[in-house]
Design a protein around this motif. Structure first.
Motif, PDB file in Angstrom:
ATOM      1  N   THR A 241       0.837  -1.201   0.000  1.00 50.55           N
ATOM      2  CA  THR A 241       0.000   0.000   0.000  1.00 50.55           C
ATOM      3  C   THR A 241       0.871   1.249   0.000  1.00 50.55           C
ATOM      4  OG1 THR A 241      -1.749  -1.170   1.213  1.00 50.55           O
ATOM      5  CG2 THR A 241      -1.821   1.232   1.235  1.00 50.55           C
ATOM      6  N   ALA A 242       1.889   1.269   0.865  1.00 55.41           N
ATOM      7  CA  ALA A 242       2.789   2.428   0.936  1.00 55.41           C
ATOM      8  C   ALA A 242       3.482   2.652  -0.410  1.00 55.41           C
ATOM      9  CB  ALA A 242       3.815   2.227   2.047  1.00 55.41           C
ATOM     10  N   SER A 243       3.961   1.578  -1.024  1.00 54.26           N
ATOM     11  CA  SER A 243       4.645   1.705  -2.317  1.00 54.26           C
ATOM     12  C   SER A 243       3.694   2.163  -3.413  1.00 54.26           C
ATOM     13  CB  SER A 243       5.282   0.364  -2.716  1.00 54.26           C
ATOM     14  OG  SER A 243       6.297   0.004  -1.805  1.00 54.26           O
ATOM     15  N   LEU A 244       2.466   1.630  -3.406  1.00 54.19           N
ATOM     16  CA  LEU A 244       1.487   2.000  -4.422  1.00 54.19           C
ATOM     17  C   LEU A 244       1.172   3.492  -4.342  1.00 54.19           C
ATOM     18  CD1 LEU A 244      -0.523   1.215  -6.637  1.00 54.19           C
ATOM     19  CD2 LEU A 244      -2.127   0.548  -4.849  1.00 54.19           C
ATOM     20  N   ARG A 247       3.552   5.622  -5.796  1.00 53.31           N
ATOM     21  CA  ARG A 247       3.656   5.317  -7.229  1.00 53.31           C
ATOM     22  C   ARG A 247       4.917   4.530  -7.577  1.00 53.31           C
ATOM     23  NH1 ARG A 247       1.092  10.711 -10.106  1.00 53.31           N
ATOM     24  NH2 ARG A 247      -0.179  11.324  -8.344  1.00 53.31           N
ATOM     25  N   ASP A 248       5.388   3.772  -6.599  1.00 47.10           N
ATOM     26  CA  ASP A 248       6.511   2.860  -6.841  1.00 47.10           C
ATOM     27  C   ASP A 248       5.898   1.524  -7.256  1.00 47.10           C
ATOM     28  OD1 ASP A 248       8.669   1.186  -6.814  1.00 47.10           O
ATOM     29  OD2 ASP A 248       9.306   1.632  -4.763  1.00 47.10           O
ATOM     30  N   LEU A 278      -2.804  -2.577 -13.087  1.00 46.48           N
ATOM     31  CA  LEU A 278      -3.519  -1.751 -14.050  1.00 46.48           C
ATOM     32  C   LEU A 278      -2.764  -0.449 -14.295  1.00 46.48           C
ATOM     33  CD1 LEU A 278      -7.357  -1.414 -14.032  1.00 46.48           C
ATOM     34  CD2 LEU A 278      -5.937   0.567 -14.502  1.00 46.48           C
ATOM     35  N   LEU A 279      -2.256   0.164 -13.212  1.00 43.58           N
ATOM     36  CA  LEU A 279      -1.514   1.418 -13.349  1.00 43.58           C
ATOM     37  C   LEU A 279      -0.224   1.221 -14.136  1.00 43.58           C
ATOM     38  CD1 LEU A 279      -2.057   2.814  -9.760  1.00 43.58           C
ATOM     39  CD2 LEU A 279      -2.770   3.943 -11.876  1.00 43.58           C
ATOM     40  N   ILE A 376      -3.365  10.038   2.607  1.00 46.53           N
ATOM     41  CA  ILE A 376      -2.062   9.563   2.131  1.00 46.53           C
ATOM     42  C   ILE A 376      -1.859   9.972   0.673  1.00 46.53           C
ATOM     43  CG2 ILE A 376      -0.610   7.529   1.813  1.00 46.53           C
ATOM     44  CD1 ILE A 376      -2.306   6.134   3.915  1.00 46.53           C
ATOM     45  N   VAL A 377      -2.877   9.756  -0.138  1.00 49.59           N
ATOM     46  CA  VAL A 377      -2.768  10.117  -1.547  1.00 49.59           C
ATOM     47  C   VAL A 377      -2.590  11.623  -1.699  1.00 49.59           C
ATOM     48  CG1 VAL A 377      -3.967  10.101  -3.756  1.00 49.59           C
ATOM     49  CG2 VAL A 377      -4.078   8.120  -2.270  1.00 49.59           C
TER      50      VAL A 377
END
Length: 383
Positions: A241-244, A247-248, A278-279, A376-377
């Protein structure tokens, strides 16, 4: 340990001269268990039972030896019939412990049920009951049990850690933070503390840090957990979740793949894995992730919506429209379905806009274990 091994070897020498001596047999088994030599303990226990079949004490020791060797099914096979013949709190705890590791949480709780009001219920026994109820989806009952035993368990790090995670999952974040901090403080203060006892407290601390938008602290906590137990799926999901959200995508995918490896039935992690793929433009593998989530439970609108996004991006308009309809029928607020509608309307053709909109979608959902991803986002510029 040297003294213990010397005692064990000396006792084995005596036993060789007197192999039917039940006191010596019991002694070598107990010394083997104390030395952590499960294989030796099993061997001696089986030799004792060959001479004294159905002896309750030797059967109990054999069960303990299997537990030491993490042979959970073998332990159950020995302890379940023994407990039926000889009701006893400690036997019930050993059996429940094996059930818990087998994922048979209701059976673990049932084994301990006759002893719930026992005055001698120890902190490890209460901890096991809290964990069993938690995994059974009985969070409020687990919290009530923890509260009832807090007075005599509050100096036990494992108990506090287990209670902290239940409180986190029940949305009692302030209580979760207090219990997690207390468990970690106890572990730090102990001269010979058992880091494994703090594992759930570290998971709680990492999840709370992620909810507070403190990504570095969250990652540090989850990595501490994985150093103790590389199979801990919640921490892999937290790292993913943190990496997503940073955007890693390569790390997010790797970590979320580990999460679903260890938690194959956790739908939230499959959703996150689907979005990470998907991203990255990996539509076929994203489709597989959302399809797996659907196979686990077809009543989640966002599973249908996520699959509809992929179908829309692959030009399968009729399938996507049907998926959107199903998603909105299950959840009128399904943002993945709304996003699929935007894809169908051509509003996401620009890759940069697609990424921003997708991250905005993620920001409006809850994380894999209840973290609010919106802030977070926002902190990472996904606006």
């Amino acid at each position: 340990m040297n003294d213990l091994m010397q005692q064990l070897e000396r006792s084995e020498g005596y036993l060789a001269s007197d192999p039917d001596n039940n006191e010596l047999l019991a002694r070598v088994i107990d010394l083997s268990l104390a030395a952590g030599d499960g294989e030796r303990a099993v061997r001696h226990a089986q030799a004792a039972l060959a001479r004294y079949p159905d002896d309750a004490f030797f059967l109990a020791r054999l069960g303990s030896a299997h537990l030491l060797r993490r042979e959970w099914a073998e332990a159950v096979a020995v302890l379940a019939p023994l407990l039926a013949r000889h009701p006893d709190l400690n036997l019930a705890y050993n059996l429940a412990y094996a059930f818990l590791w087998l994922g048979r949480h209701a059976d673990a709780y049932a084994a301990m049920t006759p002893y719930l009001d026992a005055a001698e219920l120890s902190p490890p026994m209460v901890t096991l009951l809290v964990r069993a109820l938690h995994h059974m989806g009985e969070g409020e009952r687990a919290i009530a049990l923890a509260d009832a035993h807090m007075a005599h368990c509050e100096q036990d790090a494992a108990f506090l850690a287990a209670a902290s995670l239940v409180c986190f999952d029940a949305g009692r974040l302030e209580q979760a933070e207090q219990l997690s901090a207390a468990a970690l403080a106890l572990g730090a203060a102990a001269q010979h503390g058992r880091p494994q006892a703090q594992l759930e407290a570290l998971v709680t601390a990492g999840s709370l840090a992620l909810a507070r938008v403190d990504g570095d602290a969250a990652v540090a906590r989850f990595q501490q957990v994985l150093a103790l137990n590389p199979d801990e799926g919640r921490s892999w999901s937290g790292l993913g979740t943190a990496s997503l959200l940073k955007r890693d995508l390569p790390n997010a995918q790797q970590q979320l793949e580990q999460a679903v490896r260890y938690m194959p039935t956790h739908i939230g992690s499959w959703h996150l894995l689907g979005w990470s793929r998907l991203l990255a433009g990996q539509l076929d593998s994203a489709r597989a992730a959302f399809q797996t989530a659907l196979e686990l439970d077809r009543n989640f609108g966002d599973s249908h919506g996520g699959l509809a996004v992929v179908q829309a991006m692959q030009g399968q308009r009729e399938l996507a429209e049907a998926g959107v309809e199903r998603a909105l029928g299950l959840d009128k607020e399904s943002l993945s379905a709304r996003y699929a509608q935007m894809v169908l309307a051509g509003e996401t053709a620009d890759p940069q806009r697609f990424s921003k909109l997708a991250m905005r979608l993620l920001s409006s959902r809850q994380g894999a274990f209840g973290q609010n991803l919106g802030e977070i986002v926002k902190q990472h510029g996904a606006r």
